[in-house]
Structure formats: structure tokens, C-alpha cells
Design an enzyme around this catalytic site. Structure first.
Site, PDB file in Angstrom:
ATOM      1  N   HIS A 190      67.751  12.538  57.838  1.00 49.49           N
ATOM      2  CA  HIS A 190      68.517  13.534  58.663  1.00 49.49           C
ATOM      3  C   HIS A 190      70.029  13.657  58.262  1.00 49.49           C
ATOM      4  O   HIS A 190      70.690  12.781  58.038  1.00 49.49           O
ATOM      5  CB  HIS A 190      68.945  13.077  60.322  1.00 49.49           C
ATOM      6  N   ALA A 191      70.384  15.099  58.018  1.00 49.55           N
ATOM      7  CA  ALA A 191      71.443  15.465  57.193  1.00 49.55           C
ATOM      8  C   ALA A 191      72.621  14.617  57.707  1.00 49.55           C
ATOM      9  O   ALA A 191      73.614  14.289  56.856  1.00 49.55           O
ATOM     10  CB  ALA A 191      71.390  16.860  57.231  1.00 49.55           C
ATOM     11  N   ARG A 192      73.040  15.126  58.847  1.00 54.77           N
ATOM     12  CA  ARG A 192      74.499  14.662  59.576  1.00 54.77           C
ATOM     13  C   ARG A 192      74.651  12.916  59.659  1.00 54.77           C
ATOM     14  O   ARG A 192      75.697  12.813  59.827  1.00 54.77           O
ATOM     15  CB  ARG A 192      74.546  15.340  60.679  1.00 54.77           C
ATOM     16  N   GLU A 193      73.463  12.206  59.398  1.00 58.26           N
ATOM     17  CA  GLU A 193      73.613  10.831  59.630  1.00 58.26           C
ATOM     18  C   GLU A 193      74.483  10.064  58.355  1.00 58.26           C
ATOM     19  O   GLU A 193      73.768   9.255  57.638  1.00 58.26           O
ATOM     20  CB  GLU A 193      72.464  10.150  60.035  1.00 58.26           C
TER      21      GLU A 193
ATOM     22  N   ARG B  48      70.980  18.803  60.899  1.00 61.89           N
ATOM     23  CA  ARG B  48      69.870  17.561  61.011  1.00 61.89           C
ATOM     24  C   ARG B  48      68.855  17.703  60.073  1.00 61.89           C
ATOM     25  O   ARG B  48      68.209  16.939  59.430  1.00 61.89           O
ATOM     26  CB  ARG B  48      69.464  17.539  62.301  1.00 61.89           C
TER      27      ARG B  48
ATOM     28  N   ASN C 286      61.813  14.151  60.234  1.00 66.52           N
ATOM     29  CA  ASN C 286      61.385  12.959  60.896  1.00 66.52           C
ATOM     30  C   ASN C 286      60.351  13.616  62.226  1.00 66.52           C
ATOM     31  O   ASN C 286      60.114  12.523  63.127  1.00 66.52           O
ATOM     32  CB  ASN C 286      62.284  12.021  61.386  1.00 66.52           C
ATOM     33  N   ARG C 287      59.766  14.641  62.137  1.00 70.29           N
ATOM     34  CA  ARG C 287      58.813  15.110  63.253  1.00 70.29           C
ATOM     35  C   ARG C 287      57.560  15.783  62.531  1.00 70.29           C
ATOM     36  O   ARG C 287      56.803  16.352  62.911  1.00 70.29           O
ATOM     37  CB  ARG C 287      59.228  16.130  64.089  1.00 70.29           C
TER      38      ARG C 287
ATOM     39  N   HIS D  99      68.636   5.284  59.703  1.00 71.07           N
ATOM     40  CA  HIS D  99      69.371   6.550  60.359  1.00 71.07           C
ATOM     41  C   HIS D  99      70.451   6.106  61.211  1.00 71.07           C
ATOM     42  O   HIS D  99      71.142   4.919  61.188  1.00 71.07           O
ATOM     43  CB  HIS D  99      68.289   6.988  61.585  1.00 71.07           C
ATOM     44  N   SER D 100      71.243   6.897  61.874  1.00 70.65           N
ATOM     45  CA  SER D 100      72.277   6.645  62.866  1.00 70.65           C
ATOM     46  C   SER D 100      72.194   7.546  64.059  1.00 70.65           C
ATOM     47  O   SER D 100      71.650   8.651  63.833  1.00 70.65           O
ATOM     48  CB  SER D 100      73.756   6.790  62.053  1.00 70.65           C
ATOM     49  N   TYR D 101      72.530   7.522  65.223  1.00 75.36           N
ATOM     50  CA  TYR D 101      73.508   5.980  65.319  1.00 75.36           C
ATOM     51  C   TYR D 101      72.664   5.476  66.739  1.00 75.36           C
ATOM     52  O   TYR D 101      71.845   6.083  67.112  1.00 75.36           O
ATOM     53  CB  TYR D 101      75.064   6.299  65.551  1.00 75.36           C
TER      54      TYR D 101
ATOM     55  N   GLU E  32      68.550   2.314  63.469  1.00 73.45           N
ATOM     56  CA  GLU E  32      69.647   3.130  63.817  1.00 73.45           C
ATOM     57  C   GLU E  32      71.062   2.389  63.588  1.00 73.45           C
ATOM     58  O   GLU E  32      71.200   1.296  64.385  1.00 73.45           O
ATOM     59  CB  GLU E  32      69.414   3.545  65.322  1.00 73.45           C
TER      60      GLU E  32
HETATM   61  N1  ARG Z   1      66.171   8.838  66.066  1.00 74.57           N
HETATM   62  C1  ARG Z   1      65.180   8.972  65.315  1.00 74.57           C
HETATM   63  C2  ARG Z   1      64.518  10.352  65.257  1.00 74.57           C
HETATM   64  O1  ARG Z   1      64.614  11.016  66.177  1.00 74.57           O
HETATM   65  C3  ARG Z   1      64.158   7.923  65.718  1.00 74.57           C
HETATM   66  C4  ARG Z   1      62.897   7.962  65.235  1.00 74.57           C
HETATM   67  C5  ARG Z   1      62.095   6.752  65.597  1.00 74.57           C
HETATM   68  N2  ARG Z   1      60.771   6.745  65.316  1.00 74.57           N
HETATM   69  C6  ARG Z   1      59.803   7.775  65.627  1.00 74.57           C
HETATM   70  N3  ARG Z   1      58.573   7.714  65.218  1.00 74.57           N
HETATM   71  N4  ARG Z   1      60.058   8.310  66.862  1.00 74.57           N
HETATM   72  O2  ARG Z   1      63.595  10.774  64.077  1.00 74.57           O
HETATM   73 ZN    ZN Z   2      67.980  10.117  62.378  1.00 69.10          ZN
END
Ligand code: ARG
Ligand code: ZN
Length: 407
Positions: free
Chosen positions: A171-174, A226, A242-243, A297-299, A372
Site C-alpha cells: 500500500h503506497a501511503r504506508e 493506496r 491487497n484485494r 503494512h501500517s497502521y 500493521e
Molecule cells: N489493512 C490490511 C488491508 O486492508 C489488512 C490485510 C489483512 N489481510 C487480509 N487478508 N484481509 O489490506
Molecule cells: Zn495496508
């Protein structure tokens, strides 16, 4: 064709940096599952930018000035208590310390007392490979949408039979994430003598900036970007990397709206940034030697394990907890920074398509986690650069203790 698209995009790219004057961050306290459901609905409103997951005890939401009143009204109607934790996001971001990049494009030395640009981070990897040729190898495992290298560094003393993965900056902003992953790299390599017992346990694979386009864009154009920077079917750009992983994709906590911050992409692995890593891991783990996978990641200060896509425990949860708690306890022992251990769906909220779930469910890496980092929202993404070193120190202690679990 893609080259032409990129060229045109570069020509029309707004050179202007987005400002966040009067943007606020609201901290909302959902009381029960009804409150959480309301917040989950609100997350679909693309004018709002959720800085945290929809979760108890509180959820942080950035809101532009023209929407503040409407949001406050809706929170009141829905019986959702809130605080204003940041009154002017621009002010906070103006105070951040960024290492001004060299004008000639050459890398600047990393100092871990300011946040560095991609060229500095990649330059550091190359420098280590040059200075420690017996131990450090740098390779590009793919290129981003805008053709930046995805530079991975492998640290190996030739003694290990198991492997460990650590990535940052998906995620870019972290910004704290790449800063801490490079801090860990420095400890592994430049302080090898001190950390020998741990370093020798693994071949370490570190990808400090998983999403290089987004990272740069968050420095040059939009601080709170992000996603990736790929072109979508709409005028909004970027997919939440991350989706985007192909495991229970789109089943929860993700959106099919390209303008959403949690846009899962048109199909799983639509992004070269995610598919390159997946391919690399499948290859490198063909012999099942990867023990650990940490994505940083953060936070929020969490050490999270699968599953993220649903509020269910993996069948080996006890083992994951045991190993993860080694990390948590070691982090807390340094400066007393409190961490919570849980599954991501239960500790935060369900979100499918994350790399951690994929690493465990498809990549066959048993000990897969999301970290995180600091803080719990006082500074949020604007964690002062003066906290890079302490955050690096405690996280490194956590990683070491976690690694020793596999001794
Ligand atoms: N803050 C992270 C995100 O939104 C948490 C990811 C946790 N992992 C997950 N598979 N949901 O990507
Ligand atoms: Zn993140």
C-alpha cells in the site's frame, strides 16, 4: 500500445500535488454489529477515505471539507459516536520529513531519519549487493504498470535450508513499511556478526517496495494514494493490490467499483505487481522451503494471521499464534509498544484477496502474517520520521524472535 498509453498518461499527468487543506480524520466508535454494518456501507462512498479497516473499537475516516457536515449528520443519525482526531491533514503532512531526492536522479544514502524515495531505496539494495557480493543478490522480479522494477533482495550466507519472505509497501501511503523493511535489511547484512544465529537460519527474501508506482505517486502527487496506478475501465486509476490475489477473491471486504480504495480489480491478478510476486513465490517454494511470509503494512499495531477472507480460524491456528506471539512479545519488550495478535478477519474485519491468505492457502507457506506497524492512529500515516528507527528496532526484535521459533 501500452508504451503509447503510458506516454500519453505522462503528458497529461497533473504535475500538481493534491492538497488536503481542511481534510479531517474522524474516529468513529461502532458499538455493535449494526454500527459495523453501517460503516461497511459508508466505505462504498468514494468521497470518504478509510484510513483503517471497518473495525471495533474504532475506525478512522478521512473526509474532505465539503463532506464534513454531511458525514457528521449521518454519523449522528446512525447513532455512531465519533471524535475529530485530525483537523487539517495538510498541516500534518507538511511537517513530515522526506529526504529531498538528488536532482541528477542518483540515489541518496538512506538515513532512516527521513522517508526516502524509491530511487534511494533501490540504490541502497544495489549498494549492498556491491559491498557484500557473497551474501546479497538483487534481482528484479517483475515490472510495475508504469514499468518500474520490482527489486527483490536475497540475503543468504549459504547455510540455511529454509526461506523467509518479507515485503513492504504494497500500500503506497504506508511509508513506514518500506522504511522498516530496509531497516531490517540493514540489520541482516550490515550487522550480520551481531545477528549471525538468526541470519543463518534462513535465506531471506525482501521486497521493500511491492507497489513502486503507488509509492512514488504518494510522494509526488497524492500523499494518501493506496492502490497501484494501473488504468481501469473507468477514469479512476489503480487496484488495491491487497484485494487482488486469487484466493476467495471478492468474497468479502472488497469492491468492484474502480473508484473505490478497495477495488479488487477486474479479475484476480489483474495487476503485474501481484502476479509477479505470486509467480516468483510459486517457483521458489516449489520445494516447500518457505517457512515464513511477513507482509508489512501500517497502521494499528497488529500481528495478524489468516484467515482474512472470513472470520474463521485456520486449523493450525495454535501454531500460528505460538510463533506470532514470539514476535509480539519481543516487540513489546523493547519500548512497551502494544501489539494485538489475531486473525485479520477477526482482529480487523473480513477482506478477501490479501497476499497473506494467498501465501498460506495457495502458496503453501504455513506461517503467513500481516504486520500493521505503528501507531494506533495518533499520527496514522504521518508517523514522524523520528519514529522510523525505534519502529525499526522493535520490529527487528519481533522478526528475530519469530525467526528463532524455527531454530
Ligand atoms: N489493512 C490490511 C488491508 O486492508 C489488512 C490485510 C489483512 N489481510 C487480509 N487478508 N484481509 O489490506
Ligand atoms: Zn495496508
Amino acid at each position: 500500445m501500452k508504451q503509447l498509453v503510458l506516454l500519453l498518461l505522462a503528458v497529461f499527468a497533473a504535475a500538481e500535488r493534491k492538497r488536503y487543506d481542511g481534510y479531517q480524520v474522524k474516529r468513529v466508535f461502532p458499538k455493535d454489529s449494526v454500527g459495523l454494518e453501517h460503516l461497511a456501507q459508508m466505505r462504498l462512498d468514494i468521497r470518504l477515505d478509510f484510513w483503517t479497516e471497518v473495525r471495533k473499537p474504532s475506525t478512522d475516516i478521512m473526509v474532505p471539507p465539503e463532506v464534513v457536515e454531511e458525514l457528521e449528520g449521518r454519523l449522528g443519525e446512525l447513532d455512531l459516536p465519533f471524535l475529530t482526531i485530525i483537523r487539517d491533514v495538510q498541516k500534518l503532512s507538511d511537517e513530515q520529513k522526506v529526504a529531498e531526492p538528488n536532482e541528477d536522479g542518483t540515489p541518496r544514502a538512506m538515513d532512516w531519519t527521513s522517508y526516502h524515495r524509491l530511487v534511494d531505496i533501490h540504490g541502497y539494495l544495489d549498494q549492498l549487493a556491491e559491498d557484500y557480493p557473497d551474501m546479497v543478490t538483487v534481482m528484479s522480479i517483475g515490472s510495475s504498470f508504469e514499468n518500474r522494477d520490482m527489486k527483490l533482495v536475497k540475503v543468504s550466507t549459504g547455510t540455511a535450508s529454509q526461506k523467509m519472505w518479507i515485503d513492504g509497501g504494497i500500500h503506497a501511503r504506508e511509508w513506514i513499511s518500506p522504511a522498516v523493511v530496509t531497516y531490517i535489511l540493514r540489520e541482516l547484512v550490515e550487522n550480520y556478526e551481531e545477528n549471525r544465529d538468526v541470519v543463518d537460519l534462513f535465506d531471506w527474501y525482501l521486497l521493500p517496495v511491492h507497489n513502486p508506482d503507488g509509492y512514488e505517486y504518494s510522494h509526488t502527487n497524492e500523499r494518501y494514494w493506496r492502490k497501484t496506478r494501473s488504468v481501469t475501465e473507468s477514469s479512476c486509476r489503480g487496484v488495491d493490490p491487497n484485494r487482488n490475489w486469487d484466493f476467495h477473491w471478492m468474497e468479502s471486504g472488497a469492491s468492484q467499483n474502480p473508484c473505490s480504495e478497495i477495488y479488487a480489480g477486474p479479475i484476480p491478478f489483474s495487476e503485474s505487481e501481484t502476479s509477479s510476486v505470486a509467480e516468483f513465490l510459486l517457483d521458489e517454494n516449489a520445494d516447500r522451503t518457505f517457512q515464513g511470509f511477513l507482509t508489512v503494512h501500517s497502521y494499528g499495531q497488529y500481528w495478524l494471521c489468516p484467515w482474512g477472507y472470513d472470520a474463521i480460524y485456520p486449523e493450525d491456528y495454535d501454531l500460528l499464534e505460538e510463533a506470532g506471539m514470539m514476535g509480539v512479545d519481543a516487540i513489546e519488550a523493547v519500548f512497551g509498544t502494544d501489539y494485538i495478535f489475531d486473525t485479520s478477519a477477526i482482529g480487523l474485519s473480513p477482506a478477501a484477496g490479501g497476499s497473506d491468505d494467498w501465501a498460506k492457502g495457495v502458496g503453501e507457506i504455513q506461517y503467513s502474517y500481516t504486520l500493521e506497524l505503528r501507531d494506533t492512529g495518533f499520527w496514522g500515516f504521518e508517523l514522524p520520521a523520528s519514529q522510523i528507527i525505534p519502529t525499526g528496532q522493535e520490529t527487528w526484535e519481533g522478526v528475530k524472535a519469530f525467526a528463532r521459533y524455527f531454530q
